[in-house]
Design a protein around this motif. Structure first.
Motif, PDB file in Angstrom:
ATOM      1  N   ALA A  83      -0.493  -2.305   0.897  1.00  0.00           N
ATOM      2  CA  ALA A  83      -0.749  -1.180   1.809  1.00  0.00           C
ATOM      3  C   ALA A  83       0.465  -0.265   1.883  1.00  0.00           C
ATOM      4  CB  ALA A  83      -1.112  -1.698   3.193  1.00  0.00           C
ATOM      5  N   ALA A  84       1.650  -0.851   1.904  1.00  0.00           N
ATOM      6  CA  ALA A  84       2.877  -0.050   1.952  1.00  0.00           C
ATOM      7  C   ALA A  84       3.024   0.819   0.707  1.00  0.00           C
ATOM      8  CB  ALA A  84       4.092  -0.968   2.104  1.00  0.00           C
ATOM      9  N   ARG A  85       2.642   0.268  -0.440  1.00  0.00           N
ATOM     10  CA  ARG A  85       2.779   1.045  -1.679  1.00  0.00           C
ATOM     11  C   ARG A  85       1.755   2.171  -1.767  1.00  0.00           C
ATOM     12  NH1 ARG A  85       5.141   2.932  -4.222  1.00  0.00           N
ATOM     13  NH2 ARG A  85       5.064   2.338  -6.426  1.00  0.00           N
ATOM     14  N   LEU A  86       0.606   2.001  -1.133  1.00  0.00           N
ATOM     15  CA  LEU A  86      -0.388   3.072  -1.137  1.00  0.00           C
ATOM     16  C   LEU A  86      -0.051   4.154  -0.121  1.00  0.00           C
ATOM     17  CD1 LEU A  86      -3.737   1.068  -1.418  1.00  0.00           C
ATOM     18  CD2 LEU A  86      -2.597   2.387  -3.205  1.00  0.00           C
ATOM     19  N   ILE A  87       0.419   3.731   1.040  1.00  0.00           N
ATOM     20  CA  ILE A  87       0.589   4.690   2.133  1.00  0.00           C
ATOM     21  C   ILE A  87       1.914   5.443   2.052  1.00  0.00           C
ATOM     22  CG2 ILE A  87       1.753   3.352   3.966  1.00  0.00           C
ATOM     23  CD1 ILE A  87      -0.699   4.227   5.747  1.00  0.00           C
ATOM     24  N   SER A  88       2.945   4.839   1.464  1.00  0.00           N
ATOM     25  CA  SER A  88       4.267   5.483   1.440  1.00  0.00           C
ATOM     26  C   SER A  88       4.262   6.785   0.645  1.00  0.00           C
ATOM     27  CB  SER A  88       5.323   4.511   0.903  1.00  0.00           C
ATOM     28  OG  SER A  88       5.485   3.425   1.770  1.00  0.00           O
ATOM     29  N   PRO A  89       3.828   6.790  -0.628  1.00  0.00           N
ATOM     30  CA  PRO A  89       3.816   8.066  -1.352  1.00  0.00           C
ATOM     31  C   PRO A  89       2.834   9.074  -0.768  1.00  0.00           C
ATOM     32  CG  PRO A  89       2.812   6.333  -2.673  1.00  0.00           C
ATOM     33  CD  PRO A  89       3.438   5.667  -1.493  1.00  0.00           C
ATOM     34  N   LEU A 142      -5.342  -6.963   9.313  1.00  0.00           N
ATOM     35  CA  LEU A 142      -5.250  -6.053   8.176  1.00  0.00           C
ATOM     36  C   LEU A 142      -4.937  -4.623   8.605  1.00  0.00           C
ATOM     37  CD1 LEU A 142      -8.250  -7.453   6.106  1.00  0.00           C
ATOM     38  CD2 LEU A 142      -5.814  -7.657   5.538  1.00  0.00           C
ATOM     39  N   TRP A 143      -5.585  -4.143   9.667  1.00  0.00           N
ATOM     40  CA  TRP A 143      -5.274  -2.791  10.126  1.00  0.00           C
ATOM     41  C   TRP A 143      -3.922  -2.748  10.838  1.00  0.00           C
ATOM     42  CZ3 TRP A 143      -7.213   0.646   7.413  1.00  0.00           C
ATOM     43  CH2 TRP A 143      -8.537   0.605   6.983  1.00  0.00           C
ATOM     44  N   GLY A 144      -3.521  -3.866  11.442  1.00  0.00           N
ATOM     45  CA  GLY A 144      -2.168  -3.940  11.969  1.00  0.00           C
ATOM     46  C   GLY A 144      -1.143  -3.858  10.860  1.00  0.00           C
ATOM     47  N   ASN A 145      -1.422  -4.530   9.739  1.00  0.00           N
ATOM     48  CA  ASN A 145      -0.542  -4.417   8.568  1.00  0.00           C
ATOM     49  C   ASN A 145      -0.440  -2.972   8.099  1.00  0.00           C
ATOM     50  OD1 ASN A 145      -0.177  -7.197   8.495  1.00  0.00           O
ATOM     51  ND2 ASN A 145      -1.543  -7.539   6.761  1.00  0.00           N
ATOM     52  N   THR A 146      -1.581  -2.287   8.078  1.00  0.00           N
ATOM     53  CA  THR A 146      -1.605  -0.892   7.617  1.00  0.00           C
ATOM     54  C   THR A 146      -0.783  -0.002   8.542  1.00  0.00           C
ATOM     55  OG1 THR A 146      -3.812  -1.282   6.713  1.00  0.00           O
ATOM     56  CG2 THR A 146      -3.113   1.009   6.960  1.00  0.00           C
ATOM     57  N   ALA A 202       0.541 -10.327   1.079  1.00  0.00           N
ATOM     58  CA  ALA A 202       0.236  -9.536  -0.114  1.00  0.00           C
ATOM     59  C   ALA A 202      -0.372  -8.192   0.278  1.00  0.00           C
ATOM     60  CB  ALA A 202      -0.712 -10.306  -1.029  1.00  0.00           C
ATOM     61  N   HIS A 203      -1.261  -8.212   1.245  1.00  0.00           N
ATOM     62  CA  HIS A 203      -1.891  -6.972   1.700  1.00  0.00           C
ATOM     63  C   HIS A 203      -0.878  -6.012   2.285  1.00  0.00           C
ATOM     64  CE1 HIS A 203      -3.681  -4.497   4.957  1.00  0.00           C
ATOM     65  NE2 HIS A 203      -4.550  -4.216   3.998  1.00  0.00           N
ATOM     66  N   LEU A 204       0.051  -6.516   3.069  1.00  0.00           N
ATOM     67  CA  LEU A 204       1.054  -5.647   3.670  1.00  0.00           C
ATOM     68  C   LEU A 204       1.858  -4.925   2.600  1.00  0.00           C
ATOM     69  CD1 LEU A 204       2.531  -4.589   6.155  1.00  0.00           C
ATOM     70  CD2 LEU A 204       3.856  -6.706   6.203  1.00  0.00           C
ATOM     71  N   GLY A 205       2.242  -5.648   1.542  1.00  0.00           N
ATOM     72  CA  GLY A 205       2.987  -5.011   0.457  1.00  0.00           C
ATOM     73  C   GLY A 205       2.175  -3.968  -0.282  1.00  0.00           C
TER      74      GLY A 205
END
Length: 244
Positions: free
Chosen positions: A77-83, A166-170, A72-75
Motif C-alpha cells: 500500500a505504501a508503494r502504491l500511495i507514495s508516488p 487493511l484500511w488502517g494500513n492504507t 506485506a499489505h502495508l508495504g
C-alpha cells in the motif's frame, strides 16, 4: 510518454518509496518485472512471514499468516500511495493504475521496485498544481482508494486480515508518505497535509484514524506486527491504536 517520464523522475527524486519506472501502455517491461498475480502475492506473504520469524528469532512457519499478510499489505500500500500522493502534490496529476496494469519485482527487504504504464498518468489528469485540493482528493479517492488500493485490500483480505486493519494500513501508508514528502520538501508541507487530510476524511479511510496527544496521527487499528515477536510481545508502531 515524455510527460509521464518527466513526472516519474521528479517523483522518484523524493526517495526510494516514491521511485517508479514508466513503461508504454500495452507493452511489458520484461526482465524481472511481474504482474501482481495471486500466486506471487501468496509467495510474498509466505516470504514476509519467514523474514519476520527470522528477525524475531522464531522458527520457520511460526508467524501467523494474517500477521504476515498485514505487514506485506502495508508495504505494498505504501508503494502504491507514495508516488500517487507525490504526483498530485507536485503536478496536480492523478497516478492510479489498476492493480492488473502495474508491474513489480517482489523482492524482500527495502521498497518494492514498481513500474506503471504511461496511461496511468496520461488518462487521469486532474489539472495543474493550482487545482483545488478538493478536486484532487475526489479524483484520488475514486481512482486510487476505490481503485487499485481497494483491489489490493480485496486480495489481502483473503488471508483473513480484516478490512478494519487493511484500511488502517492504507491510512498509515498515506500518512507515512505525507511525512516523507514534507521532510524532503518542507515547501510542500501545506499542500501535502491539506490533501492528506482531505483523503483521510473520505471513504474508505474515514473513521480509520484519530489524533493522539498533541494532534499526532493515530490509527484506530493495529497492523499486527507486534504478534510476530516471541510471545507476541513485539514493539508497537508509533501510530498504533494500542500505543499509549
Amino acid at each position: 510518454m515524455a510527460m509521464a517520464t518527466a513526472l516519474s523522475e521528479s517523483v522518484t527524486g523524493l526517495g526510494p518509496f516514491f521511485a517508479l519506472r514508466i513503461h508504454p501502455h500495452g507493452t511489458e517491461p520484461g526482465g524481472p518485472w511481474q504482474p501482481m498475480s495471486r500466486p506471487l502475492l501468496e509467495e510474498r506473504v509466505a516470504a514476509v512471514g519467514e523474514r519476520l520469524a527470522a528477525t524475531g528469532g522464531r522458527p520457520p512457519g511460526s508467524v501467523e499468516t494474517r500477521v504476515a499478510a498485514s505487514v506485506a499489505h502495508l508495504g505494498l500500500a505504501a508503494r502504491l500511495i507514495s508516488p500517487a500522493l507525490a504526483a498530485a502534490v507536485l503536478h496536480g496529476k492523478v497516478l492510479a493504475p489498476g492493480l492488473t496494469e502495474l508491474r513489480w519485482q517482489p523482492v524482500i527487504g527495502g521498497p518494492i521496485p514498481l513500474s506503471l504504464p504511461d496511461s496511468a498518468l496520461v488518462d487521469s489528469p486532474a489539472g495543474p498544481p493550482t487545482s483545488p485540493p478538493e478536486r484532487l482528493a475526489d479524483e484520488l479517492s475514486t481512482r486510487l482508494l476505490d481503485g487499485s488500493l481497494r483491489e489490493l485490500a480485496d486480495e489481502m483480505g483473503e488471508f483473513s486480515v480484516s478490512r478494519h486493519i487493511l484500511w488502517g494500513n492504507t491510512a498509515s501508508a498515506l500518512n507515512g508518505a505525507a511525512t516523507m514528502i514534507t521532510t524532503s520538501r518542507p515547501d510542500l508541507a501545506t499542500p501535502t497535509r491539506t490533501l492528506t487530510s482531505l483523503l483521510l476524511a473520505r471513504p474508505p479511510l474515514r473513521s480509520t484514524t484519530t489524533s493522539a496527544a498533541g494532534g499526532a496521527f493515530r490509527r484506530r487499528s493495529c497492523c499486527l506486527i507486534y504478534r510476530a515477536a516471541p510471545d507476541r510481545k513485539g514493539a508497537l508502531c508509533g501510530d498504533c491504536a494500542l500505543a499509549r
